[in-house]
Design a protein around this motif. Structure first.
Motif, PDB file in Angstrom:
ATOM      1  N   PRO A   8       1.026  -1.460   0.077  1.00  5.35           N
ATOM      2  CA  PRO A   8      -0.027  -0.079  -0.034  1.00  5.35           C
ATOM      3  C   PRO A   8       0.804   0.918   0.185  1.00  5.35           C
ATOM      4  N   ASN A   9       2.239   1.454   0.306  1.00  5.99           N
ATOM      5  CA  ASN A   9       2.854   2.385   0.052  1.00  5.99           C
ATOM      6  C   ASN A   9       3.558   2.247  -1.518  1.00  5.99           C
ATOM      7  N   THR A  10       4.326   3.196  -1.915  1.00  8.03           N
ATOM      8  CA  THR A  10       4.477   3.701  -2.770  1.00  8.03           C
ATOM      9  C   THR A  10       6.015   3.344  -3.044  1.00  8.03           C
ATOM     10  N   ALA A  42       5.129   7.767   0.666  1.00  6.79           N
ATOM     11  CA  ALA A  42       6.162   6.560  -0.067  1.00  6.79           C
ATOM     12  C   ALA A  42       6.270   5.445   1.255  1.00  6.79           C
ATOM     13  N   SER A  43       5.728   5.827   2.210  1.00 13.81           N
ATOM     14  CA  SER A  43       5.246   4.960   3.732  1.00 13.81           C
ATOM     15  C   SER A  43       3.865   5.034   4.612  1.00 13.81           C
ATOM     16  N   ILE A  44       3.586   4.338   5.607  1.00 15.76           N
ATOM     17  CA  ILE A  44       2.204   5.305   6.278  1.00 15.76           C
ATOM     18  C   ILE A  44       3.151   4.642   7.119  1.00 15.76           C
ATOM     19  N   GLU A  45       3.028   5.868   8.067  1.00 10.74           N
ATOM     20  CA  GLU A  45       3.369   5.932   9.858  1.00 10.74           C
ATOM     21  C   GLU A  45       2.061   6.437  10.010  1.00 10.74           C
ATOM     22  N   LEU A  74      -2.406  -7.826   1.307  1.00  8.59           N
ATOM     23  CA  LEU A  74      -2.331  -6.003   1.546  1.00  8.59           C
ATOM     24  C   LEU A  74      -0.914  -6.372   2.101  1.00  8.59           C
ATOM     25  N   ALA A  75       0.458  -6.069   2.137  1.00  9.61           N
ATOM     26  CA  ALA A  75       1.308  -5.789   2.564  1.00  9.61           C
ATOM     27  C   ALA A  75       1.857  -4.715   3.491  1.00  9.61           C
ATOM     28  N   CYS A  76       1.005  -3.870   4.065  1.00  9.83           N
ATOM     29  CA  CYS A  76       1.365  -2.827   5.227  1.00  9.83           C
ATOM     30  C   CYS A  76       0.166  -3.319   6.789  1.00  9.83           C
ATOM     31  N   PHE A  77       1.687  -2.952   7.538  1.00 12.35           N
ATOM     32  CA  PHE A  77       0.784  -3.625   8.973  1.00 12.35           C
ATOM     33  C   PHE A  77      -0.737  -3.061   9.523  1.00 12.35           C
ATOM     34  N   GLY A  78      -1.016  -2.181   8.446  1.00  7.44           N
ATOM     35  CA  GLY A  78      -2.019  -1.402   8.990  1.00  7.44           C
ATOM     36  C   GLY A  78      -3.102  -1.802   8.692  1.00  7.44           C
ATOM     37  N   VAL A 114       6.644  -5.709  17.763  1.00  9.99           N
ATOM     38  CA  VAL A 114       8.074  -5.006  17.539  1.00  9.99           C
ATOM     39  C   VAL A 114       7.291  -4.011  16.082  1.00  9.99           C
ATOM     40  N   THR A 115       7.723  -2.715  16.345  1.00 13.42           N
ATOM     41  CA  THR A 115       7.143  -2.084  14.894  1.00 13.42           C
ATOM     42  C   THR A 115       7.983  -0.526  14.545  1.00 13.42           C
ATOM     43  N   THR A 116       8.179   0.035  13.767  1.00 21.44           N
ATOM     44  CA  THR A 116       8.402   1.088  13.673  1.00 21.44           C
ATOM     45  C   THR A 116       8.472   1.993  14.375  1.00 21.44           C
ATOM     46  N   ARG A 119       4.946   6.318  17.627  1.00 23.84           N
ATOM     47  CA  ARG A 119       3.020   6.298  17.653  1.00 23.84           C
ATOM     48  C   ARG A 119       2.232   5.444  16.851  1.00 23.84           C
ATOM     49  N   THR A 120       2.970   4.585  15.832  1.00 24.00           N
ATOM     50  CA  THR A 120       2.101   3.003  14.810  1.00 24.00           C
ATOM     51  C   THR A 120       1.917   2.160  16.297  1.00 24.00           C
ATOM     52  N   CYS A 121       2.305   2.519  17.871  1.00 23.85           N
ATOM     53  CA  CYS A 121       1.910   1.259  18.849  1.00 23.85           C
ATOM     54  C   CYS A 121       0.486   1.405  18.651  1.00 23.85           C
ATOM     55  N   LEU A 179       6.632  -9.371  13.860  1.00 24.56           N
ATOM     56  CA  LEU A 179       7.350  -7.892  13.304  1.00 24.56           C
ATOM     57  C   LEU A 179       5.897  -7.332  12.531  1.00 24.56           C
ATOM     58  N   GLY A 180       6.314  -5.939  13.027  1.00 23.84           N
ATOM     59  CA  GLY A 180       5.023  -5.275  12.961  1.00 23.84           C
ATOM     60  C   GLY A 180       5.547  -3.999  11.601  1.00 23.84           C
ATOM     61  N   CYS A 181       6.114  -4.482  10.013  1.00 22.37           N
ATOM     62  CA  CYS A 181       6.043  -3.763   9.786  1.00 22.37           C
ATOM     63  C   CYS A 181       6.100  -4.884   7.990  1.00 22.37           C
ATOM     64  N   ALA A 182       6.215  -4.508   7.377  1.00 19.84           N
ATOM     65  CA  ALA A 182       6.002  -5.389   5.559  1.00 19.84           C
ATOM     66  C   ALA A 182       7.299  -5.275   5.536  1.00 19.84           C
ATOM     67  N   GLY A 183       7.720  -3.934   5.787  1.00 20.13           N
ATOM     68  CA  GLY A 183       9.184  -3.313   5.435  1.00 20.13           C
ATOM     69  C   GLY A 183       9.908  -4.752   5.704  1.00 20.13           C
TER      70      GLY A 183
HETATM   71  C1  2AL Z   1       3.789  -0.196   7.209  1.00 17.05           C
HETATM   72  C2  2AL Z   1       4.171  -0.774   6.922  1.00 17.05           C
HETATM   73  O1  2AL Z   1       3.735  -1.947   6.717  1.00 17.05           O
HETATM   74  N1  2AL Z   1       4.212  -0.349   5.684  1.00 17.05           N
HETATM   75  C3  2AL Z   1       4.574   1.019   5.803  1.00 17.05           C
HETATM   76  O2  2AL Z   1       4.467   2.097   4.900  1.00 17.05           O
HETATM   77  N2  2AL Z   1       4.389   0.986   6.706  1.00 17.05           N
HETATM   78  N3  2AL Z   1       3.490  -0.235   9.222  1.00 17.05           N
HETATM   79  C4  2AL Z   1       4.462   0.535  10.392  1.00 17.05           C
HETATM   80  N4  2AL Z   1       4.174   0.394  11.592  1.00 17.05           N
HETATM   81  O3  2AL Z   1       5.030   1.677   9.970  1.00 17.05           O
END
Ligand code: 2AL
Length: 245
Positions: A8-10, A42-45, A74-78, A114-116, A119-121, A179-183
């Protein structure tokens, strides 16, 4: 089968690395088409990013119809746009957060995320409640690693995630790490080896769940609120994206 993998990010680089992980776990007969929205962050935060990402997911679901996928990941943790993708496609659609929570609940009595960014927690905690996993997840932990730093992860970055995971396992008394992010998908094998507990990458699990649902002939219900969207005109830049039967 044909699996549509939507990042979902670009970020093109992240789309490619996620696709490599997906193809490495997919069955030989599974063809993976990896795409990302034509617009958006470019990223989803944060939630502002998520609003655009959900529309980008809907866009890619519509654009890929001609390819005739059997399932969508769908490869984004949200899990942005998950319900819309189910409605619009009627296919099995698996979000990586939902997939990871399910897998974690099967291999440990409790788990930690464990995420990025910290605030995304809060977003992850909302998802845990939404999916009913709040009793099994004993903590969501931020690392304050920006998502785009995961495009080319350095050893210090991997160590930061490893340390956060070790602290989470100890503080939460949990048995597995999500792992709390597809990245972070590319780091799963390395972190599993270092931590010696189940480390769950939602991308890999989502691919295997999508394959399982397709092989079982299970797809999104059309009864109730996952029924096809009503046909209507859409305007502006989305004018060709309104649902037409
Ligand atoms: C994410 C993810 O999986 N991709 C992205 O852009 N942001 N999730 C996150 N928790 O940072």
């Amino acid at each position: 089968m044909k699996l549509l993998l939507i990042n979902p990010n670009t970020s093109g680089a992240m789309t490619e690395s996620i696709a490599r992980v997906a193809r490495s776990v997919a069955l030989p007969g599974t063809e993976v088409l990896a795409v990302h929205p034509s617009f958006g962050p470019a990223s989803i935060e944060c939630q502002y990013d998520e609003a655009f990402a959900a529309a980008g997911v809907a866009e890619q679901v519509r654009r890929a119809e001609a390819w005739r996928p059997d399932a969508i990941v769908l490869a984004c943790f949200g899990d942005p746009g998950l319900d819309a993708a189910r409605e619009a496609s009627g296919l099995p659609v698996i979000g990586v957060a939902e997939a990871a929570f399910h897998a974690a609940s099967l291999v440990a009595t409790s788990f930690s995320v464990v995420t990025t960014l910290t605030r995304t927690c809060i977003t992850a905690e909302r998802l845990l409640h939404r999916y009913g996993f709040e009793r099994l997840c004993r903590g969501v932990h931020g690392t304050d690693i920006p998502v785009l730093d995961l495009e080319e992860p350095s050893e210090p970055l991997v160590q930061r995630i490893e340390q956060a995971a070790r602290a989470a396992l100890a503080k939460d008394r949990s048995g597995a790490i999500v792992l709390g992010c597809a990245g972070m998908a590319t780091l799963c094998a390395e972190l599993s080896a270092r931590l010696q507990v189940p480390v769950i990458d939602g991308v890999s699990v989502a691919v295997k769940l999508a394959e399982s649902l397709v092989s079982l002939g299970l797809s999104t219900s059309r009864l109730g609120d996952y029924a096809s969207p009503p046909a209507k005109p859409y305007s502006g830049w989305a004018s060709d994206l309104g649902w037409q039967p």
